[in-house]
Design a protein around this motif. Structure first.
Motif, PDB file in Angstrom:
ATOM      1  N   LEU A  53      -2.080 -25.709  17.152  1.00 31.88           N
ATOM      2  CA  LEU A  53      -0.808 -26.522  17.576  1.00 31.88           C
ATOM      3  C   LEU A  53      -1.023 -28.326  17.182  1.00 31.88           C
ATOM      4  O   LEU A  53       0.080 -28.748  16.779  1.00 31.88           O
ATOM      5  CB  LEU A  53      -0.433 -26.218  18.987  1.00 31.88           C
ATOM      6  CG  LEU A  53       1.083 -26.141  19.234  1.00 31.88           C
ATOM      7  CD1 LEU A  53       1.868 -25.590  18.383  1.00 31.88           C
ATOM      8  CD2 LEU A  53       1.298 -25.520  20.719  1.00 31.88           C
ATOM      9  N   LEU A  99       8.010 -25.517  16.117  1.00 35.82           N
ATOM     10  CA  LEU A  99       7.600 -26.845  15.409  1.00 35.82           C
ATOM     11  C   LEU A  99       8.246 -27.163  14.392  1.00 35.82           C
ATOM     12  O   LEU A  99       8.915 -28.099  14.062  1.00 35.82           O
ATOM     13  CB  LEU A  99       6.148 -26.931  15.448  1.00 35.82           C
ATOM     14  CG  LEU A  99       5.750 -28.343  15.092  1.00 35.82           C
ATOM     15  CD1 LEU A  99       4.726 -28.682  15.942  1.00 35.82           C
ATOM     16  CD2 LEU A  99       5.408 -28.210  13.661  1.00 35.82           C
ATOM     17  N   PRO A 129       7.129 -26.635  21.380  1.00 36.38           N
ATOM     18  CA  PRO A 129       6.505 -25.300  20.495  1.00 36.38           C
ATOM     19  C   PRO A 129       5.430 -24.647  21.413  1.00 36.38           C
ATOM     20  O   PRO A 129       5.038 -23.658  21.312  1.00 36.38           O
ATOM     21  CB  PRO A 129       5.618 -26.151  19.581  1.00 36.38           C
ATOM     22  CG  PRO A 129       6.686 -27.156  18.983  1.00 36.38           C
ATOM     23  CD  PRO A 129       7.269 -27.723  20.318  1.00 36.38           C
ATOM     24  N   GLN A 162       0.931 -30.677  15.083  1.00 35.57           N
ATOM     25  CA  GLN A 162       1.900 -31.905  15.474  1.00 35.57           C
ATOM     26  C   GLN A 162       1.453 -33.108  14.970  1.00 35.57           C
ATOM     27  O   GLN A 162       2.136 -33.959  14.424  1.00 35.57           O
ATOM     28  CB  GLN A 162       1.562 -32.114  16.865  1.00 35.57           C
ATOM     29  CG  GLN A 162       1.683 -30.935  17.825  1.00 35.57           C
ATOM     30  CD  GLN A 162       3.182 -30.851  18.623  1.00 35.57           C
ATOM     31  OE1 GLN A 162       3.878 -32.017  17.919  1.00 35.57           O
ATOM     32  NE2 GLN A 162       3.437 -30.248  19.653  1.00 35.57           N
ATOM     33  N   MET A 176      -2.141 -26.982  26.828  1.00 42.05           N
ATOM     34  CA  MET A 176      -0.917 -27.424  26.208  1.00 42.05           C
ATOM     35  C   MET A 176       0.354 -27.603  26.779  1.00 42.05           C
ATOM     36  O   MET A 176       1.052 -28.601  26.660  1.00 42.05           O
ATOM     37  CB  MET A 176      -0.708 -26.727  24.787  1.00 42.05           C
ATOM     38  CG  MET A 176      -1.626 -27.258  23.801  1.00 42.05           C
ATOM     39  SD  MET A 176      -1.634 -28.826  23.304  1.00 42.05           S
ATOM     40  CE  MET A 176      -0.424 -28.943  21.986  1.00 42.05           C
ATOM     41  N   SER A 200       4.830 -20.299  17.973  1.00 42.88           N
ATOM     42  CA  SER A 200       5.028 -22.057  18.270  1.00 42.88           C
ATOM     43  C   SER A 200       4.878 -22.584  17.239  1.00 42.88           C
ATOM     44  O   SER A 200       5.686 -23.567  17.062  1.00 42.88           O
ATOM     45  CB  SER A 200       3.553 -22.108  19.111  1.00 42.88           C
ATOM     46  OG  SER A 200       2.357 -21.809  18.509  1.00 42.88           O
ATOM     47  N   VAL A 257       6.804 -22.171  23.847  1.00 44.51           N
ATOM     48  CA  VAL A 257       7.196 -21.110  22.764  1.00 44.51           C
ATOM     49  C   VAL A 257       5.850 -20.140  22.482  1.00 44.51           C
ATOM     50  O   VAL A 257       5.778 -18.948  22.901  1.00 44.51           O
ATOM     51  CB  VAL A 257       7.890 -21.407  21.387  1.00 44.51           C
ATOM     52  CG1 VAL A 257       7.913 -20.202  20.620  1.00 44.51           C
ATOM     53  CG2 VAL A 257       9.201 -21.992  21.773  1.00 44.51           C
ATOM     54  N   HIS A 295      -8.120 -21.471  16.677  1.00 44.89           N
ATOM     55  CA  HIS A 295      -7.847 -21.618  18.081  1.00 44.89           C
ATOM     56  C   HIS A 295      -6.097 -22.096  18.306  1.00 44.89           C
ATOM     57  O   HIS A 295      -5.865 -23.170  17.446  1.00 44.89           O
ATOM     58  CB  HIS A 295      -8.546 -22.866  18.589  1.00 44.89           C
ATOM     59  CG  HIS A 295      -9.935 -22.249  19.324  1.00 44.89           C
ATOM     60  ND1 HIS A 295      -9.986 -21.507  20.134  1.00 44.89           N
ATOM     61  CD2 HIS A 295     -11.127 -22.742  18.892  1.00 44.89           C
ATOM     62  CE1 HIS A 295     -11.253 -21.132  20.472  1.00 44.89           C
ATOM     63  NE2 HIS A 295     -12.030 -21.978  19.735  1.00 44.89           N
TER      64      HIS A 295
END
Lengths: 410, 410
Positions: A311, A216, B162, A315, A383, A212, B165, A306
Motif C-alpha cells: 500500500l 487506491l 485504501p 501511495q 495503516m 485496497s 478497504v 507485505h
C-alpha cells in the motif's frame, strides 16, 4: 534468487516513470470533465461578453454628463427608459439622459458608463440626480473583456475544476478533449490467497491487497479491474500477465510476500517478450523489493508482498504514475495535503533509504504533534491508525524529538 | 426590497450549517466505499491473523534452542520439514528442530519464534546453523495481534481510504454502512439565461453557473442534477422550488445578479411553507447577498448572481456543507491543500468582511510568491487564472507586500 538489478533511488525511479506516454485523448462532455486534464489547447469561439454589459444595478449614462457631479451639486438626468434582462436594449441614451439597467444588463447604444444606483436619487418617473461622477466605461464589462474570441481559453494539461467548466460553458463549449482514464488490471497472486467473500481455509488468507489497491486506483481517477487470483504456477502467471498487458494500460501485481513466491513472479515477468525492467529494487523502506517495468508502452508494477509495504509503494509511486498517465505532472508521492508538526519522539533512520513512517497527528493548543504509529510493520491495522506518512529523506540519519516535520495526509 | 435579515459572520453561518442532519445510511460494497464515511462503528468478526504467522522468510524454532548462539558458536538444529503457503503446517517443531517457513506462513505447532534466513546457514538437507539468538515470539505475528475478534475495527465517521478497504477485506467484511451521497438539485433562474447548447439571443447569456456548480457538487462526492432553467416568474419559481425540495436533499439556486431578480427569488423562498432562513447576508466579499435556508431538514442555498461570487460562495460554504451531510466534520472552506507563500503586493481589506482573494502562485528559488489575480471581479476568466484563494480574515485591515500568507489551492 533471480537477477536482482541494482537498487535505484526514488528520484531515479521517478525519472524513469516519466518516460511513459500519457493516455490517448478522448472527447467528453464538460459535465463529466471535473478532475480530468485537457489534452489540447482550447481557444474561445466567442467574445465574452458578446456585448458590453453592466456590472452593477444602476443607470446607463454618458460619462461626460456626470462630470463634476457631487452630493451638494448633483447632475440632473432625464430617465428615458430601462433595460430588461434577456432582451436587447431598444433605447438609445442621448446626452443628458439615463436608462435604468440591472446587473448583467446589456449596455444600450449611446451609453458609455453606468452609475451605481447607490449614487443616484430618483426624483420622479422622469428624472434622476447623480451625486458622483463616473469615468468612461465605469461599471461596464466590455465586449470580449472577459474572454476574447480566438484567444487561448485554457491550455493543454490544465486540470478541469468547477471554474474551468463554467468558463467553457459560458462560451458554448460543451465537449472537451481530455486524456483517457488509465485502465488498470489489479492481480493478486499466491496459493494462499482466497477471495474476500470466502472463509479462508487452514493456512489461507483473504485478498486484502487486491481490494485496497483497487480502491487506491479508483481514488486516483483511474479504472481498476480486479482479475481472478492467480496461483503460484508459472504458466498461469505468464498467461495472466500477457492477457492483462494486452487489455489494460497498467498492470499492478500484489502478493507473494516470501522470497520464493516473489522469485517466481519476477521470473515470469522478466521473461515476458518486450519487457523492459525499469527498476527492481528501490532504495526505500518499506517497499525495497518493488519492481517496475514497461512492455509495449504499458506499465507493470509489482508491489511488495507485505500488505503494508504494498500500500505504501502504491501511495508513493503508483498514485503519481496514474495521475501522470492521465494528464498531471509526475508529482513526488505520497500525494495529499501536507501538514507541518512537531515530532513527539526521536527516530533513527538508515542512511541510503528513503523511509515512510506511519504517523498519527494530535492537534493541541501548542499546534500539531506527530506521533509514529506503534505496532509491527506487517500489521494492516497500523495503516488504518495512521493519519499520514512522514517521509524521511535517504540522506537523513535520524530525526529528533521536537523537530518540525512535514506529514502527507493520506 | 424584501426583508434583508441581519448580516452574520462566516463563523456564525458555519455554526448554523452544523444544525443539519447527516444523510441516512446505506449499505454498499467495500469496493465502492472509497471516500465515503462510515455511518456506524465496525467491529471485527474475526481475529487477524487467525493463527500465528511468520513475518519473515526463515525457520520456525523453539526460541530456547537458539539461546547463546553466535557467529563463532552457532546453534545446530535439525531441519524436519517446511511450511507451505496456503496449507496448514503438518509438522510439529520438536526441541532441537527447525522447520523452514516463508513470510506469511502459518507457524507450526511447537514453534514459538522464527529465525530470519539471514542468520542461518544450511549445512545440508537435514541440518542448519543459527548464528543469532531469537526471543520468544520473535518474527511472529500472533493470532489476533493485528486485529482482535470483537474489537473495534473502524469508528463511525471514519473516511474510507485504501487502507480501510484493505482492513475490511482482510477480515471478510464486504459491505459497509455509509452515509448516503446528498442528491443536489442545481437550479439556474433568470429570463436572460439559456442552455449552454443554445446560441444566446440578444441580451441573453449561457447558463455557466449551473454547470460549474454541478461540477463542484460532483467533485464533493454528491450527486448533482441540473433542473431546467426557470424564468423570472413567481409561480414557476415557487413550483420549481417546492418540487426540488420534495425530491432532493439540497437545492442550490443561482442566477439573478440584479437586485430585482434576487428580490423575486428571495421573496418566493421566504414565503415557502416550513422555510427557515438561516442566513440572508453573510459578512464576506464577494458573496455577501448569499442566502441559506432549511425546509423539512433539506438545505437551500441561494448563491449570489455574479458567476464569480457564486462559485466562491459554493467553494467556501456549499462544499463543506456537502461533505458534512455525507459524513465529514464541517470544515472551514474553501477546502483544499494549503500552501504558504509571500504576498507580492500590499492589499487593502475592509474590516468586518472576510475576503476571498483570487491568487496565482509563482514558485521560484526564494519560495512561493502569491500574486492577486488582476481583472474585474465579475470576470469568469479571473477564476480560471487563479491557483487558489487567499482568505483575509474579517478583522484584518490589510496585508503587506512580503508578508507570509496561506493560500488554499482550488
Amino acid at each position: 534468487m533471480t537477477e536482482f538489478l541494482e537498487v535505484i533511488s526514488s528520484d531515479e525511479l521517478r525519472r524513469r516513470l516519466e518516460g511513459f506516454c500519457r493516455m490517448s485523448p478522448e472527447s467528453i462532455s464538460i459535465d463529466d470533465a471535473i478532475g480530468r486534464y485537457l489534452a489540447e489547447d482550447v481557444v474561445s469561439p466567442e467574445d465574452l461578453p458578446e456585448q458590453p454589459r453592466s456590472t452593477v444595478d444602476g443607470y446607463a449614462v454618458k460619462a461626460n454628463d456626470t462630470f463634476g457631479a457631487s452630493e451638494s451639486l448633483p447632475a440632473l438626468l432625464r430617465l428615458t427608459g430601462s433595460v430588461e434582462m434577456g432582451k436587447q436594449p431598444d433605447t438609445t441614451v442621448q446626452t443628458g439622459a439615463a436608462v435604468q439597467i440591472p446587473t448583467g444588463g446589456f449596455l444600450p447604444a449611446g451609453a458609455d458608463a453606468v452609475v451605481m444606483v447607490e449614487y443616484t436619487d430618483r426624483l420622479d418617473s422622469t428624472q434622476i440626480e447623480v451625486s458622483k461622477p463616473v469615468t468612461l466605461r465605469a461599471n461596464v464589462l466590455d465586449q470580449g473583456e472577459d474572454i476574447r474570441k480566438g484567444a487561448p481559453l485554457l491550455p493543454s494539461g490544465r486540470r478541469i475544476r468547477p471554474q474551468e467548466v463554467g468558463l467553457l460553458a459560458a462560451v458554448g463549449i460543451t465537449k472537451v478533449r481530455v486524456f483517457r482514464r488509465p485502465r488498470v488490471a489489479v492481480i493478486s497472486t499466491g496459493d494462499e490467497i482466497v477471495e474476500v467473500e470466502r472463509k479462508p481455509g487452514p493456512g489461507q488468507i483473504r485478498d486484502a491487497n487486491g481490494h485496497s489497491v483497487a480502491a487506491l486506483v479508483r481514488a486516483c481517477g483511474a479504472e481498476p479491474t480486479c482479475l481472478p487470483i492467480v496461483p503460484d504456477d508459472e504458466s498461469a502467471l505468464r498467461h495472466t500477465f500477457e492477457n492483462a498487458l494486452e487489455h489494460y494500460d497498467v498492470v499492478v501485481l500484489s502478493g507473494g510476500s516470501s522470497v520464493g513466491m516473489r522469485d517466481l513472479v519476477v521470473d515470469v515477468l522478466t521473461r515476458l517478450t518486450n519487457i523492459e525492467i525499469l527498476a527492481h529494487g528501490v532504495a526505500i523502506r518499506p517497499g525495497k523489493p518493488a519492481l517496475f517495468g514497461r512492455s509495449n508502452g504499458k506499465a507493470i508494477v509489482d508491489l511488495p508482498g507485505h500488505p503494508v509495504s504494498a500500500l505504501i509503494v502504491a501511495q508513493v509511486f503508483l498514485a503519481p504514475l496514474l495521475h501522470f498517465l492521465h494528464g498531471a505532472a509526475l508529482e513526488r508521492g505520497p500525494l495529499g495535503q501536507r501538514v507541518a508538526g512537531r515530532l513527539s519522539t526521536s527516530m533513527h533512520s538508515t542512511i541510503g533509504l528513503e523511509e515512510y513512517v506511519r504517523v498519527r497527528l494530535e492537534r493541541n493548543a501548542a499546534g500539531v504533534e506527530v506521533h509514529p504509529v506503534f505496532g509491527k510493520s506487517s500489521m494492516l491495522s497500523t495503516m488504518a491508525r495512521a493519519d499520514g506518512l512522514l517521509v524521511v529523506p535517504a540522506e537523513t540519519e535520524g530525526l529528533s524529538a521536537g523537530q518540525t516535520v512535514e506529514v502527507v495526509l493520506l
